[in-house]
Design an enzyme around this catalytic site. Structure first.
Site, PDB file in Angstrom:
ATOM      1  N   LYS A   1      38.309  61.622  83.580  1.00 36.87           N
ATOM      2  CA  LYS A   1      37.509  60.831  82.643  1.00 36.87           C
ATOM      3  C   LYS A   1      38.125  61.019  81.260  1.00 36.87           C
ATOM      4  CE  LYS A   1      34.539  60.704  79.776  1.00 36.87           C
ATOM      5  NZ  LYS A   1      34.585  60.091  78.376  1.00 36.87           N
TER       6      LYS A   1
ATOM      7  N   SER B   1      34.207  69.615  72.387  1.00 35.91           N
ATOM      8  CA  SER B   1      33.427  70.433  71.460  1.00 35.91           C
ATOM      9  C   SER B   1      32.635  71.486  72.224  1.00 35.91           C
ATOM     10  CB  SER B   1      32.474  69.555  70.658  1.00 35.91           C
ATOM     11  OG  SER B   1      31.426  69.077  71.493  1.00 35.91           O
TER      12      SER B   1
ATOM     13  N   CYS C   1      42.309  72.147  68.569  1.00 41.30           N
ATOM     14  CA  CYS C   1      41.491  73.348  68.653  1.00 41.30           C
ATOM     15  C   CYS C   1      42.254  74.605  68.278  1.00 41.30           C
ATOM     16  CB  CYS C   1      40.891  73.496  70.054  1.00 41.30           C
ATOM     17  SG  CYS C   1      42.134  73.713  71.353  1.00 41.30           S
TER      18      CYS C   1
ATOM     19  N   GLU D   1      33.467  74.024  62.700  1.00 41.40           N
ATOM     20  CA  GLU D   1      34.750  73.389  62.984  1.00 41.40           C
ATOM     21  C   GLU D   1      34.844  72.069  62.234  1.00 41.40           C
ATOM     22  OE1 GLU D   1      37.615  72.774  66.836  1.00 41.40           O
ATOM     23  OE2 GLU D   1      35.504  72.320  67.103  1.00 41.40           O
TER      24      GLU D   1
ATOM     25  N   GLU E   1      36.668  58.097  75.597  1.00 38.17           N
ATOM     26  CA  GLU E   1      36.479  56.668  75.369  1.00 38.17           C
ATOM     27  C   GLU E   1      37.131  56.206  74.065  1.00 38.17           C
ATOM     28  OE1 GLU E   1      32.631  58.776  74.120  1.00 38.17           O
ATOM     29  OE2 GLU E   1      34.240  58.997  75.594  1.00 38.17           O
TER      30      GLU E   1
ATOM     31  N   PHE F   1      39.936  63.306  72.856  1.00 39.64           N
ATOM     32  CA  PHE F   1      40.733  62.268  72.206  1.00 39.64           C
ATOM     33  C   PHE F   1      41.980  62.797  71.514  1.00 39.64           C
ATOM     34  CE2 PHE F   1      38.168  63.762  68.607  1.00 39.64           C
ATOM     35  CZ  PHE F   1      39.110  63.818  67.587  1.00 39.64           C
TER      36      PHE F   1
END
Length: 485
Positions: A174, A227, A282, A376, A177, A150
């Site tokens: 993909k 992740s 990240c 994180e 969402e 995202f």
């Protein structure tokens, strides 16, 4: 609801998703309901794969010089629609407009690299014996898939789309969402640029589609960014099904600050690194390792952090759950003895009271055993861990299981070189808060920040998206029979 319900993009058309599982998509900026996303099924994925397989028959045979012409036109369209794409990305992700513009500019750079691929995959040829030649050439894999997060609705998809497709593959993507809007606009621009139907397809959904991609026999390779926990799952599941997989996970990036570092530059870079994109990247710095007496720099970091204004120069975090999780980390660290120098909890932005914001947060006297030092956080938070020596700081950095990035701030060239050599990270910076390589250099970490071989961008990505064909030819009948016969 501002936008129509989300649709899949298959064989050049937007297709209604028939599903009973529907997710509401709200803007983290102000809580506005943007759209709704029906979750696709494995049947929807089958349709997309079939479309891609049919397109691959022709696309893979198209010469790369012709394939990259699509991306020359696509680059021009990204430039033309830069501000439109930036506005949409900001709306669905929560980052500032300035950050969203920078994201689209990075997409343009990534596309420029793809346009150079004909010059990079020329192959090799050598006369290995009189009249006998050996030759290598790159061949596409087939139908490939990309599962994206995202935090960068356009940039991370463009880590893979231009290279994989220009190299002759057909793709199924993909999207997260949480941010399904931008990718649909990308599909429209690719079609406008002349990409044939079926070469690029979008299948929306959640974990069900991720697993279906890993399992599908018609998909040859899978890339993933997200992740570490999910990256491990995707890597294991995809490779168990005999696919290539490159899965990028999370990070715990450390900035090592030495007393001789330039105070103003260091403070500005540390603050920008921890707060850019609301810390949801990240490559964000989430831990600062102060080596020796660095209070004068910490004071300036606090000054820089207080300049940031939530809802203006600091964007929102993706949703309420993320906001609450980040604030729990801060509260827990405070309870364990850390000192909050700048507190970003309980922020409300006038006029955007339903937005999900965390203010810039600077925490001193964090110890390596605290959760905020080990895990994180993915928010605009910097944890300061004090150390006495450079080796002590490096030991803390190298003890963390991740390995995306590390940076050192110093004016001592020997100390900088020492960190470059010793840091267990795939990307290292000197006096740079976010050491992301520019194209053609590749992006990718070490350790639990990456699973698989190679990197996801740049020259290194060519090996992932292609397979090597070797041919040997002999035309001189007079050579007789030898070891090559």
């Amino acid at each position: 609801m501002k936008y129509e319900p989300i649709k899949n993009f298959i064989n050049g058309e937007f297709i209604t998703i028939e599903s009973q599982r529907i997710l509401d998509i709200t803007s983290p900026v102000d809580g506005t309901l943007l759209t709704e996303l029906p979750c696709s099924s494995a049947v929807d994925l089958d349709i997309a794969v079939l479309s891609a397989q049919k397109a691959f028959t022709t696309w893979s045979k198209t010469r790369i010089k012709e394939r990259v012409q699509v991306f020359f036109r696509y680059k021009a369209l990204l430039e033309k629609h830069l501000h439109e794409l930036a506005a949409m990305g900001s709306e669905e992700n929560g980052k500032t407009i300035v950050e969203s513009i920078a994201e689209i500019e990075k997409c343009i750079e990534l596309t420029e690299f793809a346009c150079s691929l004909p010059q990079l995959i020329t192959g090799e040829i050598l006369e290995v014996s009189k009249g006998v030649e050996c030759r290598t050439e790159k061949a596409p894999l087939g139908v490939v898939a990309s599962i994206v997060p995202f935090n960068f609705p356009t940039m991370v998809p463009n880590w893979t789309i231009p290279n994989a497709i220009a190299l002759g593959n057909c793709m199924i993507i993909k999207p997260s969402e949480k941010v399904p809007l931008s990718i649909g606009r990308i599909a429209q621009l690719l079609k406008e640029a002349g990409l044939p139907d079926g070469v690029f397809n979008i299948v929306h959904g959640d974990a069900e589609i991720v697993n279906a991609i890993c399992d599908h026999p018609g998909i040859e390779a899978v890339s993933f960014v997200g992740s570490t926990k999910i990256a491990q799952h995707v890597y294991r599941r995809a490779t168990q099904n005999l696919k290539r997989c490159l899965a990028l996970g999370g990070a715990k990036n450390h900035l090592l600050v030495l007393p001789d570092a330039t105070p103003d530059m260091t403070a500005q870079n540390v603050t920008a690194s921890m707060s850019g994109c609301a810390g949801q990247r990240c490559m964000a710095a989430s831990a600062m390792l102060g080596v020796g007496p660095v209070d004068h720099i910490i004071d300036k970091i606090c000054i820089e952090a207080r300049k940031l204004v939530a809802g203006d120069t600091l964007g929102a975090v993706i949703n309420k759950a993320s906001q609450e999780r980040i604030e729990r980390y801060i509260t827990e660290a405070e309870a364990q003895g850390a000192k909050i120098l700048v507190d970003g909890r309980n922020v409300k932005v006038p006029g955007k009271e339903n937005g999900t914001y965390v203010g810039p947060t600077v925490i001193d006297y964090v110890t390596p055993d605290m959760a905020i030092a080990r895990e994180e956080v993915f928010g605009p938070v910097i944890s300061i861990i004090r150390t006495n020596t450079l080796d002590e700081a490096l030991a803390i950095e190298n003890a963390n299981p991740y390995g995306n990035a590390a940076s050192v701030f110093t004016q001592n060239g020997g100390a900088a070189r020492y960190v470059i050599e010793k840091a267990s990270a795939g990307m290292v910076g000197v006096n740079i808060g976010v050491p992301v390589p520019r194209e053609p250099f590749s992006f990718g970490g070490w350790n639990e920040s990456k699973f698989g071989v190679g990197d996801i961008t740049g020259k290194s990505s060519i090996e992932f998206w292609t397979k090597l064909k070797k041919s040997t030819t002999k035309w001189n009948a007079e050579a007789g029979v030898n070891w090559m016969s």
